[in-house]
Scaffold this motif. Structure first.
Motif, PDB file in Angstrom:
ATOM      1  N   VAL A 197      -2.312  -5.438  10.050  1.00 17.58           N
ATOM      2  CA  VAL A 197      -1.218  -5.456  11.023  1.00 17.58           C
ATOM      3  C   VAL A 197      -1.794  -5.340  12.431  1.00 17.58           C
ATOM      4  N   TYR A 198      -1.492  -6.321  13.283  1.00 21.50           N
ATOM      5  CA  TYR A 198      -1.934  -6.301  14.674  1.00 21.50           C
ATOM      6  C   TYR A 198      -0.862  -5.604  15.506  1.00 21.50           C
ATOM      7  N   LEU A 199      -1.265  -4.547  16.235  1.00 26.47           N
ATOM      8  CA  LEU A 199      -0.312  -3.724  16.969  1.00 26.47           C
ATOM      9  C   LEU A 199      -0.514  -3.772  18.477  1.00 26.47           C
ATOM     10  N   GLY A 200      -1.324  -4.690  18.931  1.00 23.57           N
ATOM     11  CA  GLY A 200      -1.573  -4.783  20.362  1.00 23.57           C
ATOM     12  C   GLY A 200      -3.059  -4.755  20.657  1.00 23.57           C
ATOM     13  N   GLU A 201      -3.413  -4.829  21.918  1.00 20.25           N
ATOM     14  CA  GLU A 201      -4.806  -4.874  22.334  1.00 20.25           C
ATOM     15  C   GLU A 201      -5.586  -3.675  21.799  1.00 20.25           C
ATOM     16  N   GLY A 202      -6.633  -3.966  21.007  1.00 19.51           N
ATOM     17  CA  GLY A 202      -7.503  -2.916  20.493  1.00 19.51           C
ATOM     18  C   GLY A 202      -6.870  -2.058  19.411  1.00 19.51           C
ATOM     19  N   ALA A 203      -5.787  -2.539  18.809  1.00 18.84           N
ATOM     20  CA  ALA A 203      -5.097  -1.730  17.799  1.00 18.84           C
ATOM     21  C   ALA A 203      -4.706  -2.596  16.605  1.00 18.84           C
ATOM     22  N   THR A 204      -5.505  -2.503  15.549  1.00 22.51           N
ATOM     23  CA  THR A 204      -5.222  -3.200  14.291  1.00 22.51           C
ATOM     24  C   THR A 204      -5.386  -2.203  13.149  1.00 22.51           C
ATOM     25  N   ILE A 205      -4.476  -2.261  12.187  1.00 19.29           N
ATOM     26  CA  ILE A 205      -4.563  -1.366  11.037  1.00 19.29           C
ATOM     27  C   ILE A 205      -4.510  -2.176   9.746  1.00 19.29           C
ATOM     28  N   ALA A 206      -5.016  -1.574   8.663  1.00 17.87           N
ATOM     29  CA  ALA A 206      -4.845  -2.123   7.317  1.00 17.87           C
ATOM     30  C   ALA A 206      -3.835  -1.214   6.625  1.00 17.87           C
ATOM     31  N   LEU A 207      -2.630  -1.729   6.385  1.00 14.43           N
ATOM     32  CA  LEU A 207      -1.534  -0.934   5.846  1.00 14.43           C
ATOM     33  C   LEU A 207      -1.370  -1.204   4.352  1.00 14.43           C
ATOM     34  N   SER A 208      -1.347  -0.138   3.534  1.00 11.43           N
ATOM     35  CA  SER A 208      -1.216  -0.263   2.080  1.00 11.43           C
ATOM     36  C   SER A 208       0.080   0.378   1.611  1.00 11.43           C
ATOM     37  N   ASP A 209       0.804  -0.337   0.765  1.00 10.52           N
ATOM     38  CA  ASP A 209       2.002   0.191   0.113  1.00 10.52           C
ATOM     39  C   ASP A 209       1.605   0.607  -1.298  1.00 10.52           C
ATOM     40  N   THR A 210       1.849   1.856  -1.656  1.00 12.12           N
ATOM     41  CA  THR A 210       1.392   2.378  -2.946  1.00 12.12           C
ATOM     42  C   THR A 210       2.582   2.717  -3.849  1.00 12.12           C
ATOM     43  N   VAL A 211       2.276   3.011  -5.103  1.00 17.86           N
ATOM     44  CA  VAL A 211       3.314   3.367  -6.071  1.00 17.86           C
ATOM     45  C   VAL A 211       4.012   4.662  -5.648  1.00 17.86           C
ATOM     46  N   GLY A 212       5.322   4.710  -5.877  1.00 20.24           N
ATOM     47  CA  GLY A 212       6.069   5.918  -5.546  1.00 20.24           C
ATOM     48  C   GLY A 212       5.811   7.031  -6.544  1.00 20.24           C
ATOM     49  N   PHE A 213       5.983   8.269  -6.093  1.00 22.38           N
ATOM     50  CA  PHE A 213       5.783   9.424  -6.952  1.00 22.38           C
ATOM     51  C   PHE A 213       7.134   9.980  -7.396  1.00 22.38           C
ATOM     52  N   ILE A 214       7.090  10.942  -8.306  1.00 22.42           N
ATOM     53  CA  ILE A 214       8.306  11.562  -8.820  1.00 22.42           C
ATOM     54  C   ILE A 214       7.945  12.937  -9.356  1.00 22.42           C
ATOM     55  N   ARG A 215       8.944  13.805  -9.479  1.00 16.09           N
ATOM     56  CA  ARG A 215       8.700  15.129 -10.068  1.00 16.09           C
ATOM     57  C   ARG A 215       8.198  14.974 -11.499  1.00 16.09           C
ATOM     58  N   ASP A 216       7.276  15.836 -11.866  1.00 17.16           N
ATOM     59  CA  ASP A 216       6.742  15.856 -13.229  1.00 17.16           C
ATOM     60  C   ASP A 216       6.176  14.499 -13.635  1.00 17.16           C
ATOM     61  N   GLY A 227       5.066   8.358  -0.828  1.00 15.65           N
ATOM     62  CA  GLY A 227       6.389   8.949  -0.813  1.00 15.65           C
ATOM     63  C   GLY A 227       7.007   8.996  -2.184  1.00 15.65           C
ATOM     64  N   TYR A 228       8.121   9.681  -2.264  1.00 15.09           N
ATOM     65  CA  TYR A 228       8.871   9.765  -3.514  1.00 15.09           C
ATOM     66  C   TYR A 228       9.438   8.384  -3.830  1.00 15.09           C
ATOM     67  N   THR A 229       9.560   8.081  -5.108  1.00  9.64           N
ATOM     68  CA  THR A 229      10.079   6.778  -5.482  1.00  9.64           C
ATOM     69  C   THR A 229      11.470   6.540  -4.883  1.00  9.64           C
ATOM     70  N   ASN A 230      11.702   5.330  -4.425  1.00 17.78           N
ATOM     71  CA  ASN A 230      12.974   4.898  -3.838  1.00 17.78           C
ATOM     72  C   ASN A 230      13.238   5.522  -2.466  1.00 17.78           C
ATOM     73  N   ALA A 231      12.184   5.960  -1.785  1.00 20.44           N
ATOM     74  CA  ALA A 231      12.362   6.511  -0.440  1.00 20.44           C
ATOM     75  C   ALA A 231      12.404   5.414   0.620  1.00 20.44           C
ATOM     76  N   GLY A 232      12.108   4.167   0.223  1.00 16.64           N
ATOM     77  CA  GLY A 232      12.158   3.051   1.164  1.00 16.64           C
ATOM     78  C   GLY A 232      10.799   2.620   1.668  1.00 16.64           C
ATOM     79  N   LYS A 233       9.731   2.939   0.922  1.00 16.34           N
ATOM     80  CA  LYS A 233       8.376   2.594   1.368  1.00 16.34           C
ATOM     81  C   LYS A 233       8.189   1.084   1.509  1.00 16.34           C
ATOM     82  N   SER A 234       8.616   0.329   0.500  1.00 14.10           N
ATOM     83  CA  SER A 234       8.389  -1.112   0.527  1.00 14.10           C
ATOM     84  C   SER A 234       9.203  -1.788   1.623  1.00 14.10           C
ATOM     85  N   THR A 235      10.416  -1.299   1.883  1.00 11.43           N
ATOM     86  CA  THR A 235      11.218  -1.833   2.985  1.00 11.43           C
ATOM     87  C   THR A 235      10.525  -1.564   4.309  1.00 11.43           C
ATOM     88  N   LEU A 236       9.973  -0.363   4.479  1.00 11.26           N
ATOM     89  CA  LEU A 236       9.235  -0.027   5.697  1.00 11.26           C
ATOM     90  C   LEU A 236       7.978  -0.882   5.811  1.00 11.26           C
TER      91      LEU A 236
END
Length: 381
Positions: free
Chosen positions: A247-266, A212-221
């Motif tokens: 992240v464990y999300l219930g029976e048979g549902a686990t994900i690996a969630l990555s928070d990445t650097v925010g983007f910006i114009r130019d 997402g764009y920088t400061n869109a709230g990715k890290s809070t999410l």
């Protein structure tokens, strides 16, 4: 090189010119002012204007240079920041013109400021290597004739020693050697990261990356979904280093969630290139959650800017879901999972700050994890 010249906040004049297009200078100026603030300086005046094309010598033209000089004098400022990319010659000409008969004035362009912020925020060993690489490659473009120390050096043999080498050639070679070493170090770190990704891939866990764009709230999410405490601040590029949590999300549902650097114009191309190893988390993901600031008047432009960078790093084909965040700041917006009649997700509306809609987002991710366990994921925005 840093915009912070002393312990107190430096005073800066921001130049936001609209070049050859419909007026967008006010929107860009606001973002540029935040960039300068994030770099550690205070914007004391914004110089606006419009030109059909940049002036070859000073980018802004002689009239604007006089206006900038007056603003510097009025506010006792020592820094000028252009919200565009300047050539080395333009920076040199501007610094000479603005410093004439007065204190030294330093001129920075948009790329300088973004690199400066990244240098201040990098925490991991890999992040520091990537920032140093980007800054050195940017510096190499600023090695121009005309510097006072670029006279021809004496050789080491005989009385005259021959023509020797110019200092600019020595500087360029030293930078080239350091860049080569940095690329090798980053390559080795990247191999370790690739091994970690391969392990997650073999485990059958759905790999999800927040973009997402920088400061869109990715890290809070990210913190809401993982119950982690990744650093969060209301500033541009608060975090640079990729963080991954299971992240464990219930029976048979686990994900690996990555928070990445925010983007910006130019976003400087050299920065994208230097961070390519880190951004591989995005390229190798099974699903991208494209986080958007619902309250931003420029959200459509920001979405386009993020998609441009995703295409540049080879992630344009990764399935993507738009997550409209910060709905608590927009009257009338409620948590929602918007779907087409066939069930395909159009977008998800949440507030990472209040937690509204997070349970619905977790259910969507759990659904995607179960689908992925039975075959390739086809979910897209």
């Amino acid at each position: 090189m840093s915009i912070r010249r002393n312990p107190e906040r430096s005073r800066a004049v921001l130049v936001a010119l609209d070049i050859g297009r419909a007026s967008q200078a006010s929107d860009r100026a606001e973002e540029a002012a935040r960039l300068v603030d994030s770099a550690g300086a205070e914007v004391v005046e914004v110089i606006r204007g419009r030109r059909d094309r940049p002036d070859a010598a000073t980018f802004a033209g002689s009239g604007k240079v006089d206006e900038i000089r007056m603003a510097l004098h009025e506010h006792r400022a020592e820094i000028v920041v252009f919200d565009q990319q300047l050539s080395a010659a333009q920076i040199r000409n501007l610094e000479r013109a603005l410093s004439e008969g007065g204190p030294e004035v330093l001129v920075y362009d948009r790329t300088d400021i973004i690199l400066d912020i990244f240098a201040q925020r990098a925490r991991s060993h890999e992040g520091k290597l990537q920032i140093e690489l980007a800054r050195l490659e940017h510096l190499s473009t600023r090695l121009v004739r005309g510097w006072t120390h670029l006279e021809r050096q004496r050789g080491s043999l005989g009385k005259t020693g021959g023509p020797g080498e110019k200092q600019i050639e020595l500087d360029r070679r030293m930078i080239g050697e350091r860049v080569k070493k940095l690329r090798e170090k980053i390559r080795k770190v990247g191999k370790v990261r690739a091994t970690q990704r391969a392990g997650r891939s073999r485990s059958g866990v759905l790999r999800v990356a927040l973009v997402g764009y920088t400061n869109a709230g990715k890290s809070t999410l990210f913190n809401r979904l993982t119950r982690s405490e990744v650093y969060v601040a209301d500033q541009l590029f608060a975090t640079l280093d990729t963080t991954t949590r299971r992240v464990y999300l219930g029976e048979g549902a686990t994900i690996a969630l990555s928070d990445t650097v925010g983007f910006i114009r130019d976003l400087p191309h050299g920065l994208v290139d230097a961070f390519r190893a880190t951004l591989e988390e995005t390229v190798q993901a099974d699903l991208l959650l494209h986080v958007v600031d619902s309250a931003s008047p420029q959200r459509d432009e920001q979405i386009a800017a993020v998609n441009t960078v995703l295409a540049e790093i080879g992630a344009a084909g990764v399935p993507q879901v738009l997550v409209y965040n910060q709905i608590d700041r927009v009257p009338g917006l409620e948590p929602e999972v918007a779907r087409e009649s066939c069930g395909k997700i159009l977008n998800i509306k949440v507030s990472a700050y209040t937690g509204a809609g997070i349970d619905a987002l977790r259910e969507v991710l759990a659904e995607a994890a179960r689908v992925a366990a039975n075959g390739p994921l086809a979910t897209a925005a």
